[in-house]
Design a protein around this motif. Structure first.
Motif, PDB file in Angstrom:
ATOM      1  N   ARG A  70      33.797  41.743  50.908  1.00 47.31           N
ATOM      2  CA  ARG A  70      35.221  41.913  51.221  1.00 47.31           C
ATOM      3  C   ARG A  70      36.097  41.521  50.038  1.00 47.31           C
ATOM      4  NH1 ARG A  70      33.629  39.360  56.173  1.00 47.31           N
ATOM      5  NH2 ARG A  70      34.564  37.411  55.461  1.00 47.31           N
ATOM      6  N   GLU A  71      35.741  40.394  49.378  1.00 48.42           N
ATOM      7  CA  GLU A  71      36.544  39.948  48.241  1.00 48.42           C
ATOM      8  C   GLU A  71      36.539  40.981  47.120  1.00 48.42           C
ATOM      9  OE1 GLU A  71      38.447  37.394  47.879  1.00 48.42           O
ATOM     10  OE2 GLU A  71      37.999  36.310  49.724  1.00 48.42           O
ATOM     11  N   ILE A  72      35.349  41.502  46.818  1.00 43.80           N
ATOM     12  CA  ILE A  72      35.253  42.488  45.732  1.00 43.80           C
ATOM     13  C   ILE A  72      36.005  43.756  46.099  1.00 43.80           C
ATOM     14  CG2 ILE A  72      33.640  43.964  44.484  1.00 43.80           C
ATOM     15  CD1 ILE A  72      31.614  41.667  44.655  1.00 43.80           C
ATOM     16  N   HIS A  73      35.864  44.178  47.372  1.00 41.88           N
ATOM     17  CA  HIS A  73      36.571  45.391  47.774  1.00 41.88           C
ATOM     18  C   HIS A  73      38.080  45.221  47.714  1.00 41.88           C
ATOM     19  CE1 HIS A  73      38.600  47.992  50.726  1.00 41.88           C
ATOM     20  NE2 HIS A  73      37.728  48.908  50.337  1.00 41.88           N
ATOM     21  N   ASP A  74      38.573  44.064  48.194  1.00 39.82           N
ATOM     22  CA  ASP A  74      40.013  43.868  48.294  1.00 39.82           C
ATOM     23  C   ASP A  74      40.668  43.496  46.975  1.00 39.82           C
ATOM     24  OD1 ASP A  74      39.712  44.390  50.941  1.00 39.82           O
ATOM     25  OD2 ASP A  74      39.832  42.307  51.603  1.00 39.82           O
ATOM     26  N   THR A  75      39.884  43.135  45.965  1.00 40.52           N
ATOM     27  CA  THR A  75      40.476  42.698  44.693  1.00 40.52           C
ATOM     28  C   THR A  75      39.978  43.554  43.532  1.00 40.52           C
ATOM     29  OG1 THR A  75      38.733  41.029  44.497  1.00 40.52           O
ATOM     30  CG2 THR A  75      40.797  40.338  45.513  1.00 40.52           C
ATOM     31  N   LEU A  76      38.752  43.314  43.133  1.00 41.41           N
ATOM     32  CA  LEU A  76      38.247  43.990  41.935  1.00 41.41           C
ATOM     33  C   LEU A  76      38.193  45.507  42.116  1.00 41.41           C
ATOM     34  CD1 LEU A  76      35.362  41.571  40.890  1.00 41.41           C
ATOM     35  CD2 LEU A  76      37.762  41.562  40.202  1.00 41.41           C
ATOM     36  N   ALA A  77      37.642  45.949  43.263  1.00 43.49           N
ATOM     37  CA  ALA A  77      37.522  47.393  43.460  1.00 43.49           C
ATOM     38  C   ALA A  77      38.902  48.051  43.544  1.00 43.49           C
ATOM     39  CB  ALA A  77      36.725  47.674  44.736  1.00 43.49           C
ATOM     40  N   GLN A  78      39.822  47.423  44.272  1.00 41.88           N
ATOM     41  CA  GLN A  78      41.158  47.999  44.369  1.00 41.88           C
ATOM     42  C   GLN A  78      41.875  47.961  43.025  1.00 41.88           C
ATOM     43  OE1 GLN A  78      41.691  49.542  46.881  1.00 41.88           O
ATOM     44  NE2 GLN A  78      40.770  48.589  48.683  1.00 41.88           N
ATOM     45  N   GLY A  79      41.658  46.860  42.287  1.00 37.65           N
ATOM     46  CA  GLY A  79      42.278  46.783  40.965  1.00 37.65           C
ATOM     47  C   GLY A  79      41.746  47.834  40.018  1.00 37.65           C
ATOM     48  N   LEU A  80      40.452  48.067  40.053  1.00 39.58           N
ATOM     49  CA  LEU A  80      39.868  49.088  39.190  1.00 39.58           C
ATOM     50  C   LEU A  80      40.356  50.480  39.597  1.00 39.58           C
ATOM     51  CD1 LEU A  80      36.227  47.686  38.917  1.00 39.58           C
ATOM     52  CD2 LEU A  80      37.991  47.668  37.151  1.00 39.58           C
ATOM     53  N   SER A  81      40.524  50.690  40.911  1.00 36.56           N
ATOM     54  CA  SER A  81      41.080  51.977  41.342  1.00 36.56           C
ATOM     55  C   SER A  81      42.496  52.161  40.810  1.00 36.56           C
ATOM     56  CB  SER A  81      41.091  52.043  42.872  1.00 36.56           C
ATOM     57  OG  SER A  81      39.767  51.986  43.379  1.00 36.56           O
ATOM     58  N   SER A  82      43.268  51.069  40.814  1.00 36.45           N
ATOM     59  CA  SER A  82      44.630  51.144  40.283  1.00 36.45           C
ATOM     60  C   SER A  82      44.613  51.474  38.795  1.00 36.45           C
ATOM     61  CB  SER A  82      45.348  49.820  40.528  1.00 36.45           C
ATOM     62  OG  SER A  82      46.654  49.853  39.993  1.00 36.45           O
ATOM     63  N   ILE A  83      43.713  50.815  38.064  1.00 38.02           N
ATOM     64  CA  ILE A  83      43.585  51.104  36.629  1.00 38.02           C
ATOM     65  C   ILE A  83      43.234  52.579  36.414  1.00 38.02           C
ATOM     66  CG2 ILE A  83      42.216  50.596  34.566  1.00 38.02           C
ATOM     67  CD1 ILE A  83      41.973  47.729  35.594  1.00 38.02           C
TER      68      ILE A  83
END
Length: 412
Positions: free
Chosen positions: A195-208
């Motif tokens: 959940r942490e990776i999905h809600d932070t890193l994965a979403q951030g990388l999608s934004s990038i």
């Protein structure tokens, strides 16, 4: 000896010493009383001691019931000879009772004890030349005491064995429970990290990724906007690097460092508006109340995941994030004017067209006794509501249970 129920080492040696002492006493009495058969008594006493010593020494006697019976028969035969020569041989009946009860079965043991007691009574009466009640009381009482002691010991041993097996079963059960709890803890931690990776890193990388695509479309005709997009992508990478480092030390999100949840959500809305073509507004309702770190993290992650879904899928022009402090709960609402979707088709990671986001958000809320509801109609936008109690959830039938406006069971 190979007893049906093991005796302690001290008890075994005490029994051996008792037999040796009684044999020695019979020999000494024969000599001191100047018995006519004194040499024969001494010789037979030595033979009885030698035959008796075979039992503790020879492993076959301890390992085989048949060998034990043969050994007891040999001991009994030479004891009868000693009994015929000396009245003191009667005393040996008492230790023989214990040996017979230990080595023979529960049925055969009392029979052997009865025969031994009868032989002792008959021989003692013959040596005294008369039969009286006193003559029979000694050997019979000794036999009764021996049976009671051995059977009582066997009952205690069986009880102790049952307790030992119960303790072993409890130990195994506790070990299995510990393994199950450990496995559940590992699974829970994996889900939390997912959940942490999905809600932070994965979403951030999608934004990038979205920002860099926008930069690609702007180049080479509009270098100015492209530079802006690249700068925003670089800042998103910096923020996600901070998140990754914070995961390593298992601390709260950097967005909550030295700030409140409302400020973190306001900054999230401003950052999303700055980086994407989406006007996100933040609204605070009610008087702010202290929340636990787990509650603040959960609400911030839900907002991050919901806005990421809005940016990536909703094709919305505007969105609003509302943090409401109620009397006994805190609620977070995210609405947008996008294309909407069918919530029934997005029930989990395995659903067609679904993703991990909604399942992760629901899991976060449920872990804190909260709820998460999603309302959306294709073409009419989406509304997401997260609700957390400010006090521990009461039992379902508790009249003081906090009212959850998003709980279907709480509706009249």
């Amino acid at each position: 000896m190979n007893a049906l129920t093991p005796t302690t080492r001290a008890t075994t040696w005490s029994l051996h010493l008792l037999v040796a002492g009684l044999l020695a006493l019979a020999a000494v009495r024969a000599v001191t009383d100047h018995r006519p058969h004194a040499p024969a008594v001494i010789a037979v006493a030595v033979v009885v001691g030698a035959v008796y010593a075979v039992g503790p020494v020879v492993p076959a006697v301890r390992a085989s019931r048949r060998a034990a019976v043969l050994w007891l028969g040999a001991v009994g035969a030479v004891w009868l000879v000693l009994l015929a020569l000396s009245a003191e041989g009667v005393w040996l009946a008492f230790p023989l009772y214990f040996v017979q009860l230990h080595l023979l079965s529960r049925r055969a043991g009392p029979v052997a004890v009865t025969v031994t007691a009868a032989a002792a009574i008959a021989a003692f009466s013959a040596h005294r030349g008369t039969f009286t009640a006193a003559t029979a009381i000694g050997p019979a009482l000794g036999a009764a005491v021996a049976v009671a002691v051995v059977w009582g010991y066997q009952a205690l041993y069986r009880e102790s064995e049952q307790r030992r097996r119960l303790i072993e079963e409890l130990t195994v059960t506790r070990a299995d429970l510990a393994d199950a709890q450990r496995a559940a803890g590992v699974l829970e931690e994996r889900q939390r990290l997912a959940r942490e990776i999905h809600d932070t890193l994965a979403q951030g990388l999608s934004s990038i990724q979205l920002l860099l695509r926008a930069a690609e479309r702007a180049l080479p005709d509009r270098p100015g906007p492209a530079t802006t997009y690249v700068g925003q992508a670089r800042q998103a990478a910096v923020d996600n690097l901070a998140e990754a480092r914070r995961f390593v030390v298992a601390l709260s999100p950097p967005a909550l460092d030295d700030t409140t949840l409302a400020d973190a959500l306001d900054r999230l809305c401003a950052t999303t508006t700055e980086r994407h073509r989406l006007d996100v507004r933040f609204r605070l309702a009610g008087r702010p109340r202290p929340l636990s770190t787990a509650q603040e993290v959960a609400l911030l992650r839900v907002a991050q995941s919901a806005l990421a879904n809005t940016v990536g899928h909703a094709r919305a022009d505007g969105a609003e994030v509302t943090l409401s402090y109620l009397e006994d709960a805190v609620a977070l609402g995210i609405t947008d004017d996008g294309v909407g979707f069918d919530p029934a088709a997005v029930s989990g990671p395995g659903a067609a067209g679904g993703g991990f986001g909604l399942a992760a958000m629901r899991a976060r809320m449920h872990a804190l006794d909260g709820t998460l509801t999603v309302e959306s109609v294709p073409g009419r936008g989406t509304a997401l509501a997260a609700w957390l109690p400010l006090t521990p959830a009461s039992a379902p039938d508790d009249p003081d249970r906090p009212h959850n406006p998003h709980d279907p069971e709480a509706q009249p």
